[in-house]
Design an enzyme around this catalytic site. Structure first.
Site, PDB file in Angstrom:
ATOM      1  N   HIS A  57     -31.264-109.965  46.494  1.00 40.38           N
ATOM      2  CA  HIS A  57     -30.738-109.707  47.840  1.00 40.38           C
ATOM      3  C   HIS A  57     -29.263-109.338  47.796  1.00 40.38           C
ATOM      4  CE1 HIS A  57     -34.486-111.468  49.046  1.00 40.38           C
ATOM      5  NE2 HIS A  57     -34.164-112.652  48.574  1.00 40.38           N
ATOM      6  N   HIS A 219     -38.589-110.592  51.105  1.00 37.94           N
ATOM      7  CA  HIS A 219     -39.301-110.574  49.825  1.00 37.94           C
ATOM      8  C   HIS A 219     -40.504-109.653  49.911  1.00 37.94           C
ATOM      9  CE1 HIS A 219     -37.496-114.537  50.593  1.00 37.94           C
ATOM     10  NE2 HIS A 219     -36.929-114.283  49.432  1.00 37.94           N
TER      11      HIS A 219
END
Lengths: 333, 333
Positions: A57, A219
């Site tokens: 991320h 995700h």
């Protein structure tokens, strides 16, 4: 799998090595267990703010370590929670005696492991408070979550709380502030394409050439609806409406508008979304007084974007404007 | 074609609208002809620095307008040179009486159109100098170029020259400085995937799942060699060797290392490249004293990266460190 990597199992360690080599004035990296921490830690007289979560991320969270933001960040493997020893060792490294605030995104693994780390640290006499971020309006529960997922508001919380810690807020006041930011922030994202976790070697999911996923998780976990591709303006409306109606944001509100790329979506498209978001809010009498546009909470190379709105008060505005110097966010220094 | 856009023909105008709405304190946008200019232009007593080129490379150039960098940027359509009236009108808007420096990437269309704009401005009594950036070591001539292409060093030139303009350098001294930066900068890039120009609607080129293109141009034009995919370390070696051997960079040199994503390559991979680049330079006794890592000169959503090295002297180091406040690059303010 097309990526600029060596062995999939070395991705996180090599990235951390690169980060440490690139920004030695700002961060240091501890390996085994892995965590990124401020080069000048522990900072005397200051509550330490720690976050963490799966890698993939970036720049969140390791890229947000530095003056005015985080004291440490604990990266797990890609899309995998960090283990309790990472947060525990990070806490011991950056604790200056004023206590520790954990900022935790609401994913079951993160919650469990940060809780265990808090218990370990408390056993050493370190005061710890945890605040959970759960701002994603897309779904109530999800693949990895009881309750809402934590997404874009995490970045804003880390900035605002980090500035407050720098100004000497107590642990109790910091935890209250973090809850206030989370309570006033709402997000939703979407994806045009999947991403590929290096260790998996194949895309997390498949989307047809004319499809997109609305409400996607960071995700790649399922969102609200898979639908035919729409225009940027229509997509912005879908995301903005869901976010606005949830808090709800109302005429007269002052907000921070955060338009975020999932990684693969370029600036040129983000500004097209921002343009429409500005018009939508303007028509509703909601005023953008701060903004953040770019790649701040990503899903590897996924194409897509998310919108976060944060209702601001004077305290949050002032803290947002405070100087920050991290690898991923910088101004005023 | 999966993009967050409305109509392909509106991409550039809508992006510019978004940029203006997002950063009203830093930039304004003129439409028909299109250019981005400093909100506080003309800045009295200062030479105005203008650049421009095809869109699709954001944040370059429009994202580099602001205090300490450009006074104006002229965006063409995606991967298409801007027209002379754009640079001419921009020059008139930002000229404060001290002259104009054009920073031009070496592409035939850009050169021709900046030349015509310079003639028009000179006709109005505005003093204009142009400096050409041609730092790409990949190929000697190319699809759109006589001589080398202009790539990553453009970003560094805009920062360094922009800082010097802010400090009151004369037009002549600025032009000399820009030539010095270009003369000391070398770049090479590579791609894992193509990108899709919105008006074309299909990928600019095709690369097989196990292929990459070394020496790619920022419009997807061919480079040195199409080859089988290699590891990040091997790719970094190929790019770094070509760049180092060209100037050549030597033991004892102090450099700015710029690791740039073509757009779709995420931070996690850039830091893996940076790590290897640092090691390669370290072994050769070349010292990285400044760095820039991220997406600064892109090719829409293309996956890939480029490496630029700039040999620094004290003047360039000091100017690099000066404050800058633009949508795409900011520190110190």
């Amino acid at each position: 799998m097309k990526k600029l990597i060596n062995k999939p199992e070395d991705v996180v360690n090599e990235e951390l090595e690169g980060l440490a080599l690139a920004f030695p004035d700002i961060v240091k990296v501890n390996f085994s267990p892995n965590f990124v921490y401020r080069a000048d830690a522990p900072v005397k007289g200051k509550v330490a703010v720690i976050s963490g979560g799966g890698s993939g991320h970036e720049p969140m969270h390791g890229g947000f370590v530095g003056k005015g933001m985080l004291d440490a960040a604990c990266p797990g493997q890609v899309f995998t929670s960090p283990t309790p020893d990472q947060m525990y060792e990070a806490a011991k490294k950056v604790h200056s005696g004023e206590g520790i605030l954990f900022i935790v995104k609401n994913y079951s693994g993160d919650i469990m492991n940060f809780d265990m780390a808090a218990d370990l640290a408390k056993g050493d006499g370190i005061e710890v408070k945890s605040v959970i971020i759960d701002d994603d309006v897309a779904v109530q529960n999800s693949l990895y979550t009881q309750g809402r997922r934590g997404v874009g508001t995490t970045v804003l919380t880390e900035k605002i709380v980090g500035a407050a810690a720098e100004k000497g807020y107590s642990l109790e006041k910091l935890a209250e502030l973090a809850k206030k930011v989370n309570g006033n922030g709402r997000s939703m994202g979407m994806a045009l394409t999947s991403c590929t976790v290096p260790m998996a070697g194949k895309p997390t999911f498949e989307l047809a050439e004319d499809e997109m996923e609305i409400g996607i998780g960071i995700h790649g976990e399922p969102g609200r609806e898979r639908m035919k591709l729409k225009t940027a303006d229509e997509i912005t409306e879908i995301l903005a409406d869901a976010v606005i109606n949830d808090l709800p944001f109302k005429a007269g509100d002052e907000v921070l508008a955060f338009v975020n790329s999932m990684g693969g979506t370029p600036d040129i498209e983000l500004f097209i979304l921002y343009r429409k978001l500005h018009k939508i809010l303007d028509l509703k009498g909601i005023k953008i007084v701060r903004k953040l546009i770019g790649r701040y909470i990503t899903s590897l190379e996924m194409q897509g974007a998310s919108i976060t709105l944060l209702k601001l008060d004077e305290e949050m505005k002032e803290l947002w404007d405070e100087p920050v110097k991290t690898p991923g966010l910088r101004w005023g220094i």
